[in-house]
Write an enzyme that holds these catalytic residues in place. Structure first.
Site, PDB file in Angstrom:
ATOM      1  CG  ASP A  10     -15.448 -20.506 -21.694  1.00 35.00           C
ATOM      2  OD1 ASP A  10     -14.448 -19.978 -22.200  1.00 35.00           O
ATOM      3  OD2 ASP A  10     -16.562 -19.936 -21.631  1.00 35.00           O
ATOM      4  CD  GLU A  70     -13.024 -20.493 -25.733  1.00 34.24           C
ATOM      5  OE1 GLU A  70     -13.131 -19.335 -26.178  1.00 34.24           O
ATOM      6  OE2 GLU A  70     -13.988 -21.171 -25.366  1.00 34.24           O
ATOM      7  CG  ASP A 142     -19.827 -18.438 -18.840  1.00 35.40           C
ATOM      8  OD1 ASP A 142     -19.013 -17.907 -19.610  1.00 35.40           O
ATOM      9  OD2 ASP A 142     -20.629 -17.794 -18.141  1.00 35.40           O
TER      10      ASP A 142
END
Length: 167
Positions: A10, A70, A142
């Site tokens: 991420d 992502e 996260d």
């Protein structure tokens, strides 16, 4: 049955979440997760270099078979979108330089796959990550997001790669 180690990322310039899972058929297991936090006082170039080095180090340490990142969420703040794009680019390059195939997933695809709604809140994603990977225990947002990316790849891309398709 072959197992696949997948690293999910991420990306972020201040906090870059990462998570490693093992996918063996329908069985998923947690291996590790964490957050890379470049020095906020460092220059942009130094922070990007830290991201690159840390992501490459994770790839060397965990030896994943695949990686997933992502995609950038469209942001109304152009400056924030630009810096996030730079962090994503460095992350993609680090994974590719480590010799890993890299898949990308939109936030809505990740949320829909895990929670059933593309508009799910971060807390809902974290809850489902903990349900699917109980050994992970409570994880920061996260890292939970990064594990969600890895889980998405286990469901989508890793399956396609196993049957000779395209992720």
């Amino acid at each position: 049955m072959a197992s696949w180690r997948i690293i999910g990322i991420d990306p972020g310039l201040n906090r870059c979440g990462w998570g490693v899972i093992i996918s063996q058929g329908a069985r998923l297991s947690f291996e590790a997760c964490g957050v890379i936090r470049p020095d906020a006082k460092g220059s942009l170039a130094q922070r990007l270099a830290t991201l690159f080095q840390e992501v490459q180090s994770l790839a060397l340490q965990y030896q994943p078979d695949a990686s997933a990142v992502e995609e950038t969420y469209v942001n109304s703040n152009p400056r924030a979108a630009l810096t996030l794009g730079q962090a994503r680019g460095v992350t993609l390059a680090a994974l590719a330089c480590a010799g890993l195939p890299v898949a990308e997933y939109a936030p809505a695809v990740i949320k829909k796959g895990l929670v059933g709604s593309g508009r799910a809140e971060k807390e809902q994603v974290a809850f489902m990550v903990q349900r699917l990977l109980p050994a992970a225990g409570p994880v920061v947002a996260d890292a939970a997001d990064a594990l969600a990316v890895a889980l998405t790849h286990a469901a989508h891309g890793a399956f396609a790669a196993r049957v000779g398709g395209k992720a």
